[in-house]
Structures are given as structure tokens and as C-alpha cells.
Scaffold this motif. Structure first.
Motif, short mmCIF file in Angstrom:
data_model
loop_
_atom_site.label_atom_id
_atom_site.label_comp_id
_atom_site.label_asym_id
_atom_site.label_seq_id
_atom_site.Cartn_x
_atom_site.Cartn_y
_atom_site.Cartn_z
N SER A 38 0.69 -1.31 -0.12
CA SER A 38 -0.01 0.05 0.03
C SER A 38 0.85 1.35 -0.07
O SER A 38 0.25 2.37 -0.05
CB SER A 38 -0.81 0.03 1.28
OG SER A 38 -0.14 0.06 2.21
N GLY A 39 2.27 1.07 -0.01
CA GLY A 39 3.11 2.28 0.12
C GLY A 39 3.43 2.71 1.61
O GLY A 39 4.54 3.29 1.70
N SER A 40 2.79 1.92 2.49
CA SER A 40 3.46 2.21 4.11
C SER A 40 4.87 1.78 4.12
O SER A 40 5.06 0.43 3.62
CB SER A 40 2.45 1.63 4.96
OG SER A 40 1.56 2.51 4.92
N ILE A 41 5.64 2.35 5.08
CA ILE A 41 6.99 1.71 5.45
C ILE A 41 6.80 1.92 6.94
O ILE A 41 6.45 3.04 7.41
CB ILE A 41 8.12 2.79 5.07
CG1 ILE A 41 8.29 2.85 3.31
CG2 ILE A 41 9.49 2.22 5.75
CD1 ILE A 41 9.31 3.63 2.96
N ILE A 42 6.78 1.01 7.60
CA ILE A 42 6.60 0.84 8.98
C ILE A 42 8.17 0.65 9.68
O ILE A 42 8.68 -0.40 9.13
CB ILE A 42 5.79 -0.31 9.50
CG1 ILE A 42 4.46 0.31 8.91
CG2 ILE A 42 5.61 -0.31 10.99
CD1 ILE A 42 3.21 -0.65 8.76
N ALA A 43 8.90 1.60 10.55
CA ALA A 43 9.94 1.10 11.30
C ALA A 43 9.43 0.73 12.64
O ALA A 43 8.79 1.28 13.31
CB ALA A 43 10.66 2.31 11.20
N THR A 44 9.89 -0.25 12.89
CA THR A 44 9.59 -0.85 14.43
C THR A 44 10.90 -1.35 15.19
O THR A 44 11.73 -1.69 14.71
CB THR A 44 8.73 -2.48 14.30
OG1 THR A 44 7.58 -1.90 13.42
CG2 THR A 44 8.42 -2.85 15.46
N VAL A 45 10.89 -0.93 16.39
CA VAL A 45 12.00 -1.40 17.20
C VAL A 45 11.30 -2.13 18.58
O VAL A 45 10.42 -1.91 19.05
CB VAL A 45 12.86 0.11 17.90
CG1 VAL A 45 13.69 -0.25 19.09
CG2 VAL A 45 13.16 1.03 16.86
#
Lengths: 679, 679
Positions: free
Chosen positions: B424-431
Motif C-alpha cells: 500500500s506504500g506504507s513503510i513501518i519502522a519498528t523497534v
């Protein structure tokens, strides 16, 4: 010979029928929190229609659900290890009888109405599907409406209508039970929500079932059908590149056991029920403590108590759209069948539920819940140790959790409701928003033309995505290791260090405040660094910390409406993100029991005005998970899921990490798979 | 015959060697952003040791990495469709040469040092592993230290030490390059972090490599080993019930292609690099626009620029623990090998990386990244339509995303760093935070005994989990559809409605402010409802909306230290959650290039004081993902992962939902699986 054979067949079938009738009760013992069974629902219907024969009474069933046993009764039954007779099964019914709202309780064991009260206050019960359908049909057959459709050059047989709750805007006289019907246009798409018949509103009196108002106020161009259909069959190339097949496999089946409505998985044990109004209800969630070798209670009951969805458009056709999706439409009633492989992964199992129609007859809803183990590639815990000479330590455990899912499609919007249980003791509640926006027809085809307030974003030609919010308030009756709990705000406070006291000038420390009364526990999130805890002041760890659970919010969105706004008065529970109340069986619905056209006199906010004591009591935490939604073009014609969540996480509940003793999965599990069937 | 055979063998091996040398360049064209290869690292080492022969120079390599091509150069190369010669490859080196810090640039094509500057300012480069190991070894052999160990009745051969950066606390003279060594105790556990040798601190001068300070200030009981080991082999029953096998299967393999460091998956194309200091660097992320039939740029570069981890304990042994895990220790240097099936799911592929030792020689780090498709059971989008007569529409698409993962274990803590790409175009950065707490030894065995400030939670006997924070600041050089972008705050503002203007009294509308200069873009999250957007003011959708991306934070935690506190001056980037700067190649490290003992004169906060223009410029967004961590007993002896994340989500970037044209997976995919091998 032939006749004897036929008799044998008849006897066989007779026995088969008897057996199939008896089977459900033989298979499993009923749990006191199980939703009403079809036969119980039928019994309720029979009892009420007997009391109020429809030949000379106007009787409609607006809500039928389990009347929970009183909490002490249930806890006492539980403490007997469920060996005693289950508490009396009772049904709670809201019916309209001869144009009055009745609250009834039916005893299912002795088949009697044990309470029957006429409600005289403000507000009306849930809308039934049947009356909405009837109101829509009235509209479609209404000559002035047909003329309006025709005037616009549209075809009446491509029009679909929806019944909208009207809210309350300060009227002081007693309101009629009405809906506003507003309509949409198909003609080349199934996504009629992108094609509003803007400007035409019909008011239907639900009691008389007749049209009492009609406005054709303005005409705007009908947005085009092109580009709105979301069905695979209607898409034209180019397509996104297809991904290669990916699936989750459990060669030995799932690790959970479902016994009726009781779910056991890993170290968790809970009851999953269904309610027409709330949807999924998680009860009696307890977790096995390896050290103490007992199950310890965590969550007596958790469910979505209300949803408030106010739109931010002041125009005549829009101002009243301030919906309460649970109290007006039934969040459970709007649940939809889940599609295997798409709505839930390959390893999911499904559960059905029953609601009642307006006539009180049970209606089966198939595959309304799915339950599956989630193997998302996350890490439960890990560490690599390289500092020890001649030793490398690497220990890691993959995360596997259990998810219970329901999707409620309230008209245009689809709400994905997940309850996720982790072996570490965390419970994560996630809401995903997808489906279709409620858009406004508009004359505009380019943003440059817009010089007035349009209350939203131009998403496509003639299509404004109207600004709105979604506030889901969760009722969280935590019973952390017992039912006497306290709510603690642990504020992280910056502390200045006196000169020369340390090379440091500041640090933060935890300053805990135990909420004494309800007013101490009202919290607007965002401004302060605070940890929110429910502790059991009567139970301590060996180290002397009170056992507890934390509420970790991921969204602090709250209502932006002014306090004196009518819909805000009705949804006053959105003024704070967190509230805590003493347990009270009647305080279930944060917007009130009768929400349609309610006036805010029976809400969490009014209950809390009593400012009751909540320290070392059986308490309920109310948390609102909120979304502000200013639409973007990507939300057109159907929005990709936008999610938010909160976590209930053990906080000194266990003596130490409860998943240290999780065995790692067997190493190098490689599967040789052949595809059995690809349709 | 025998000799001819031998010659043939020799020729064969010679060709084999030549082939294997040539192969890497034959296999794939190098990308200008690829990390330095082992041969390039060797070349750097050769050039520097030639310039500064170690026979008469003290030369240590503190950092070696790619000196990126200038952005215009790289963009120009890209616009030639990568057909022209790649931009000059250069290395950036920070070395200590004869006790001075040098910044060097080596041209890798003509093998020359093209820049060599001595840094005279405050602060020192990254610590090398070698000097930390040497400092620890010095301590273990230091007689007074050995005596301190012995005095406590402990065994010196069970002691393990760690070197801790000392920070800066207002000293005005030039500091020496030192570490404080503090030690831990094994003796029955590998989890020595739970057994601090409290009260003993050794200061080591890294340049002279000698001990210059020793304090044995206090003695507290050594926490016991029992219950601290986290290895499976050391656990005793009872265990948690094992779950049945669960695995993810891609019978036709993954859907992504990795070509060197370039990753292509679904509609995404990006470059994944590795840096000793930053760890993973995502560059040139662009997404295919089905409608425009081109790849459109989104993220020029994204990486973790710095981590600030201040502890909240004022005591002599603790006050200085205000770590900068990237600038002091190297977030990439501390990366650890990922374990298949545990750190990453079954369908993951792995990538190696290279760092350099203190001597400049390349060191291979195996399986430092994993890349996998995530099939978590989530729903990409869905809708069920029941309002259309004689039609039921149900369309749903399961979510599959791509994850790039690295784990950095900075001493006790393990940071799981995920970059997730959605179709969908989202970039999710998770820590994810897991691993071991830094605990303080204490005399206390029960909370009731505690009457003084202990700066944390009693987790186990004699063990205080000290309060602290984790702030990860991301450098997000978004290039939304081109490099000239603006930062827009869309404030949701409550607007009062004049009496009689509408039945409503209020609504919210979006009031957008474009940040003109840096000071307009500094944001503390939490107090206001604001959407944060990076837009391209030069590109519009057909509807006339500026194309953009939103930053959706899920954590608004910011530093609670006072502004004048020394470590806060050094970590002034934590004062706001969001900053925006104009692109400047030298502004990479939010805490400064030389962070060890820095004095805050080269931070994001100082750069921003210039208050530069940022409207319609190439801009960089800096977002701090923060965690306050007041420990709970569940974090002992190893903490279950606690995660937070942020999302970059398209906002009028596409004309409409970009995943509407995702084909659903093939229906009813059932696999017949047999287990090939279970070890």
C-alpha cells in the motif's frame, strides 16, 4: 418385508433426530457465560409472543442477549471448579411493545418473565435490520423521492438506501423514533457509498413506519462509477505483480482447544462469547503461573462498549451524522462472515453466532469469529552474549500468539477487532479500519475551485471524503489476581538535583498515585509521561511489589468537539482517554443503554459524577482507542487498513519473565509440501 | 605423466583462483551505495598503513565506511538509468593516529588519500572492540581490582568486565580518551548482567592503555546466580506447554529478488546497505505507480542516526551512564548473527556484512540482516456489502509485507530493528527491545526495607532494575516524488459554530501550516492533534492535492531531563520528537560525529539553531522513537520484547488506493506437507 424395512428406517430417522436434538447438551456442559443458544432464543421468543400475542400486540425484538449471572454468583460457581450446577440462565430483552420500550428478563429454566419494565426515559434501543430495510423500501417507493431521482436523470432501480440514526440536537420535546434515510447510486458499481444521492433526505417514523419528512435541498453531480468498484472481477489490467504463494502450516493442527465457548491455548484460558450489541466478549481470562502452578485471573470481562463516529460536516444533510455504532446499530449484529484464507489465515478455525431478527427468531451468522495462532516472524525474546571468554551464547524464541478476530461492517466501514493473547501475559487489542468512506457529493472536480469550507478532502471528481473520528471505548473489567484492585498512575517526574549533589543535574523518578475516587482516574493522554497500572493491593510478589497489569495505550486521540455540543454530551466518555469506575453490573454501555437519540443522561461521564471510591475495589477500566480521520486519496474508493492498538502487559504480576521457560521450536523444521488443491 | 597431471592441477587451481577473484564483479554491477567490500576495506587498510607505517606510528581504525557520493551526483547517475559509470567510490575513515583523531577520505579508484584532517574539537570517535577488550583485560589483571574481588569472596576467573563510555559532566579542560570499566560475575550463570560487581570502578586511559583510576567505594551483596540463566539447557521443569509446530511456507520461494544490495519486492525497489555506526541503511526506496507506470521516489535515505540511553541513577557508579549506542559503540558494529527459525521465520534469507577491526582488516559478520515476507494473518483491506438487493459482495485481501531485520546487541540490550514495506506504500519502522536490563546490586531483599531513593524497581533479591530511557532518532531523508519537499503540520482545530448556524456547536477542521524554517518544524508530540506531512509542493494529484507522505508516530515519549543537564545538552535532539532540516551531507549523526565525551556543540539542535529555510527544499525529517523504561519483575532476568513503531504512509501520493488491484491469493491453497527433517 418392505413395510418392516420402512418402519426400521422411520425408527432410525426418529432416533437420529432425537440424538441430534440431545447432542449439544451431551457434548459439552454449558458455561454460564455462553451466549444464548438457538433453542434459548426460541424459548424467549415463545415466552414473549405468548405474553404479547402478535395478533393484538405490536412486538419487536430490538435486543436479546444473555443476562449475565451476578459476578459474586459466577465467581462462587468458578471457585467450586465449575462442578456445581450452573447459575440460573437468564435472558435480557429489549423489546418495543405497542410503541413502548420494555426491558425484560426471562428466566430460562422456569420459562417465565421475571422482570418487565417500561422505559420512559430518553433514547431508544438498537435499530433492527428489519425496520431499516422497511424504511429504505418506503423511501424507494415514495413518489416525491422517485421524482427527485428522476429529476437528476438517475434510474430508481439503481438506487440503494440506508437508514441513519438522527442523533439529538437539543430538542426538548419528546422525540419520535425516526431515522433519516439517505440514498446511494449503483449503476455500474457495487460501491454505492462513493455515489451519494446528495441533497435528498427522507425522515421515516419507525413506529408508524411512514415517511414524515422529505427534503430535496440541493443537486450536485453524481460522482462517476468508474474507478469505484473494488471487486476483483471488475478490475482491469495492469495489476500489481502477484506474489508467490505463502501460507502458514501447522502439520499437527492448532495448539488451542475450543470447548464450547471456552478457549484454552498455551498458558491462557478464557471464555469467548458473542453479543448482538458488543460483538466479541472475552471473559474470565486467566493465565497459568508456572511458579505458583495455578491459573491466575487477569480479565474478568473485556469488550467494545461503544463506538462514537462523529462527522465534521455542518450541512443539513450531514450535521446529524454522529453515530454510535454499538448502541444504535449493534456492533455484533453488523458482524460479517469471515472468508477463509483472506480475512483469516490458513490455520484459522471459525465460530458461528446467533442473533435474533425483529420477530425474535434466531438467525445464524456463520464464521463470525476466527481464532488462529499468529506466527508473524516476531521475536518473543532474545539475547546474544559475546562478552564471555570462549563462549558465545545465543538464545532466541520466536513469538507465537493467539488471535480472536471479528469484523463488524457497520454500513460503509469495516472494523477489524482483534484480541491477541501472548504467552508472556500480554493481551493486545487491535482495531483495524478498512472498507468504504462516507463521502459527500460535490460540484468540485479540482481543489483549486474550492473556496468554501467543504469539511474534507477532494478524493476524486465530485467526491469529498468528510473528516470524522472513530472512538472505540473498551470496557476492561480487570481482576488482577482477584477482584479487589486499585488504579495507580505512575508519573515519571523530572527531579532537579541540588548543586554538587551529583555531576548530574536531573533525573526522573516514578511518583505513584493511587486513585482514591473516580475523578482521580480520569486521564487525558499525551501531556504527561505516566504509566497506568491496575494493581492488586492485597497481593505482593516475593519482592514486595504489588502485582499488577499495565495499560499501554498507542493512541491518545480524544474528542475535539466542544463540551456543550450535543453529540459530545451523548459521547461524553470521549472527553478522557481513561476512566475507572467501581464495578456495577448495570454500567456496561459507555453511551448509555438506550443510545439512539439519547441525551447524555446515562453515560460513563454521568455515572462517574458520583465520584465513587475505587481504591481496593472491584474496578473497571475504560479506555478509548481513538482515530482522527482526515481522508486522503488513498482511502478512495476503499481504504487500506489503518490500525491502532493497546496492550495490557503484566507489571510485577509474575515473579520474573514468564516465558523464560518456553521451549524453542524444534530446530530445522523443513516441510516437504505439495499443493493438494488450487482452485 | 604424473608431473603433467600435477601441472594440470596447478593450472586448474590457478584459473579457479582467478575466477573466484573476478567473479564478484562479473556477477553483479556494484551500486554506488553498496557498503565497502572486503577488498575495498583491505585497500583502505593498505593505503593508510602505507601512509602511516605501524612500525613508527600508532594507528587504529575507529570507523570505516562508504563516503556516499554527493546527492546530485547520485541522482544524476540514477537518472541515466544506472547505465553510466558509477560515481567514484570513496571511503570515509576515522582513525586515531599518534593519539590524534583524523578524518580521512580515500579515493578507491586511484588509491589515494584525498583528504586528511586532524579533528581538534571535543569528542572522540567510536570505541573499537579491541580497545574495550584490552581495557577489560587490564582491569582483570590489576592487583587492586583482584584484591577487591577477593575481598568480596569472589573468584577472579568468574569475573567479566565491560567498558563504559564516560559521558561529559561539565569539565572544561580537555578530557582524555577514557572508559570506565565495570564488572560482572558469572559463577553459575551466563547472565552476568544480573550480577554486577557493584561499587568498583576502574578508569582506563585508552590511548596509553593503562589504568588511571580505581575506586572500591562500597560493597553490596552479589545477587545470586539462581534464576538468572536464560539458556534452554539450564532451565528446569516445569516448562510452559509446548505449542504444536507452526511454520510459514513458500513452496515456490520468496517473491523478492536481491541483486547485490538492491532489493525488489512487489511494487518496491530499494537499496539496503550496512554501516558500522548506523546498522541498516535503506536508500532510494521507490514504489511503482501502476497508474503512472513509473517508479516514484519516496525515501532517499533512512537509518537510525543515534540512540540515547540515559539511566536515572545519581550514584557515583551510575550517574555517567548516559549512553549513545550508535556514536559510542557502533549500532552496526554491535549487530549479531541472526538465528534461522528463531530470530527470523522459516522463509527468511540472510545477508552478511563486513566491519573492520582496530587494525583496519575486514571482519565478516554472518547473517546480519534477514529479509522475509511477513504473513501475519492481517487484512490488507476488505469490505462486505449487504445493502444491495440480491447481491452479497465480499472482497478481502490478506496482507503480505516485506521485512528487513537487524538485531544490535549493545552489551546487555538487544534492539530488534525492522523496516517493513507494504504494498500500500506504507513503510513501518519498528523497534523491539529485549535482552538484559542493566541492574544495580543492592543490599535490599524486600521492598519494605527500602527507605531511600533507589532509582528503580526491586526485581529480585539484591537486584534493582534501574529506570532509564531509550531514544532512537531516525534520519528520514524523504524525497517524496522528487527532492524538493515541504513539511506541513495539519492541525485539527476545534471550531465553534455560531448560534443558529447549524444544530451543531462545533466541529474540527484541518488547518495546515507549511513550515518555513527549522524552528517551525520542531514538534513535541502529545498536546495537539496534528498530522505530520512531507509534501511535494511541485507535484499535484489530478484533484489538486499536493502529493505527500504522512509520518504517523505511535510513541510521543521525549526526554525528561532538564535542558541544562550535561547529557541532555549532548542529546539535545531528544528535546523534540520531530525536527526538519534542509539536506546537508555532513548532518548525519544527530548527536554529532564525535559523540564519546562530546559537549553538544555538533548536534541536530545546534545545526537547527541556524533556523534555515526548509520550504520547497530537499529536507530531512528526524523522528525520535522513545521508550521510558521503569522496569518490572517480568523484565528479569531477560525481558520479553517491548515494541514500538512509526509509519510512513502515503497521503495523496497516489490518485487512489494503490492496492485495489492486488490479485487475491489463489483460493483454497491446501498443502500436503511431510516433515523432511526435524533435528
Amino acid at each position: 418385508m418392505a413395510s418392516i424395512f420402512n418402519i426400521q428406517i422411520l425408527i432410525f430417522f426418529f432416533l437420529l433426530i432425537i440424538f441430534s436434538i440431545l447432542r449439544p447438551t451431551q457434548q459439552q456442559q454449558q458455561h454460564p457465560l455462553d451466549p444464548l443458544t438457538p433453542s434459548e432464543l426460541n424459548l424467549v421468543q415463545t415466552i414473549l409472543t405468548h405474553a404479547y400475542p402478535t395478533s393484538n400486540n405490536n412486538l419487536t425484538f430490538q435486543y436479546v442477549g444473555l443476562d449475565d449471572p451476578d459476578k459474586p454468583t459466577l465467581l462462587s460457581w468458578l471457585s467450586s471448579h465449575s462442578t456445581t450446577k450452573i447459575p440460573q440462565r437468564r435472558a435480557f430483552i429489549i423489546a418495543r411493545i405497542n410503541h413502548q420500550t420494555h426491558e425484560l428478563i426471562v428466566d430460562l429454566s422456569n420459562h417465565s418473565i421475571i422482570s418487565n419494565q417500561i422505559y420512559k426515559g430518553h433514547g431508544f434501543p438498537l435499530l433492527t435490520f428489519d425496520e431499516q430495510i422497511a424504511a429504505n423500501a418506503l423511501t424507494l417507493a415514495y413518489a416525491p423521492f422517485v421524482a427527485s431521482v428522476s429529476k437528476r436523470g438517475l434510474k430508481i432501480n439503481e438506487v440503494v438506501c440506508g437508514s441513519f440514526a438522527v442523533g439529538w440536537y437539543g430538542e426538548t420535546r419528546n422525540n419520535k423514533r425516526v431515522v433519516k434515510v439517505t440514498c446511494f447510486y449503483l449503476d455500474g458499481t457495487v460501491n454505492m457509498y462513493m455515489r451519494p444521492l446528495e441533497g435528498v433526505t427522507v425522515t421515516v417514523d419507525l413506529e408508524e413506519m411512514k415517511i414524515i419528512g422529505f427534503w430535496d435541498r440541493l443537486t450536485v453531480p453524481m460522482p462517476k462509477a468508474e474507478g469505484t468498484d473494488y471487486r476483483e472481477s471488475e478490475q482491469k489490467p495492469p495489476f500489481l505483480p502477484p506474489l508467490k504463494k505463502i501460507t502458514v502450516v501447522q502439520p499437527d493442527g492448532p495448539s488451542f482447544m475450543i470447548d464450547g465457548h471456552r478457549v484454552r491455548w498455551a498458558n491462557w484460558d478464557f471464555h469467548l462469547s458473542f453479543d448482538m450489541r458488543a460483538g466479541p466478549i472475552i471473559s474470565l481470562a486467566s493465565i497459568y503461573d508456572l511458579e505458583k502452578q495455578i491459573f491466575r485471573p487477569v480479565l474478568y470481562k473485556g469488550f467494545v462498549s461503544e463506538l462514537f463516529v462523529p462527522y465534521m460536516d455542518l450541512d443539513e444533510e450531514w450535521y446529524y451524522r454522529t453515530f454510535f455504532d454499538a448502541g444504535e446499530y449493534g456492533f455484533g449484529l453488523c458482524a460479517v462472515s469471515l472468508e477463509p484464507m483472506r480475512d483469516c489465515p490458513e490455520n484459522a478455525v471459525f465460530m458461528d453466532a446467533y442473533v435474533v431478527g425483529q420477530n425474535g427468531k434466531p438467525v445464524k451468522m456463520s464464521q463470525i469469529f476466527c481464532i488462529f495462532e499468529r506466527h508473524a516472524g516476531d521475536i518473543m525474546w532474545r539475547h546474544t552474549e559475546t562478552a564471555i571468554p570462549r563462549t558465545i551464547v545465543r538464545e532466541a524464541r520466536p513469538e507465537v500468539s493467539l488471535v480472536v478476530r471479528m469484523v463488524s461492517t457497520v454500513g460503509n466501514y469495516d472494523y477489524i477487532i482483534d484480541w491477541e493473547f501472548k504467552q508472556s501475559g500480554s493481551i493486545i487489542a487491535t482495531v483495524g479500519l478498512t472498507g468504504l468512506l462516507e463521502v459527500r457529493g460535490s460540484k468540485y472536480t479540482h481543489k483549486d475551485q474550492i473556496e468554501e469550507e467543504v469539511y474534507g478532502t477532494l478524493l476524486a471528481q465530485n467526491t469529498i471524503g468528510v473528516n470524522h473520528d472513530h472512538f472505540l471505548i473498551y470496557h476492561l473489567d480487570l481482576d488482577v489476581d482477584g477482584d479487589s484492585n486499585s488504579f495507580v498512575k505512575s508519573n515519571l517526574k523530572t527531579t532537579q538535583v541540588p548543586d554538587h549533589g551529583s555531576p548530574r543535574k536531573s533525573y526522573w523518578r516514578v511518583v505513584s498515585e493511587t486513585a482514591k475516587t473516580e475523578s482521580d482516574a480520569k486521564i487525558k493522554l499525551g501531556s504527561k509521561a505516566t504509566e497506568l497500572l491496575v494493581v492488586n493491593p492485597n497481593k505482593m510478589t516475593k519482592m514486595g511489589n504489588h502485582v499488577g497489569y499495565r495499560l499501554i495505550p498507542k493512541s491518545g486521540a480524544g474528542s475535539l468537539l466542544s463540551d456543550d455540543d450535543y453529540s459530545q454530551i451523548r459521547a461524553a466518555f470521549t472527553k478522557y482517554n481513561v476512566w475507572v469506575t467501581p464495578y456495577n453490573k448495570s454500567e456496561k454501555w459507555a453511551g448509555g443503554l438506550f443510545v439512539d437519540q439519547s441525551r447524555g443522561d446515562d453515560t460513563l461521564a454521568t455515572w462517574s459524577q458520583r465520584n465513587r471510591e475505587i481504591e481496593n475495589k472491584d474496578i473497571v477500566v475504560w479506555y478509548t482507542l481513538g482515530f482522527h480521520h482526515a481522508p486522503y486519496q488513498e482511502d478512495f474508493p476503499l481504504m487500506p487498513t489503518l490500525s491502532s492498538s493497546f496492550e495490557l502487559r503484566p507489571a510485577n504480576f509474575f515473579e520474573s519473565n514468564p516465558v523464560l521457560k518456553v521451549k524453542p521450536p524444534q530446530d530445522v523444521m523443513r516441510l516437504n509440501c505439495s499443493i493438494l488443491k488450487v482452485v
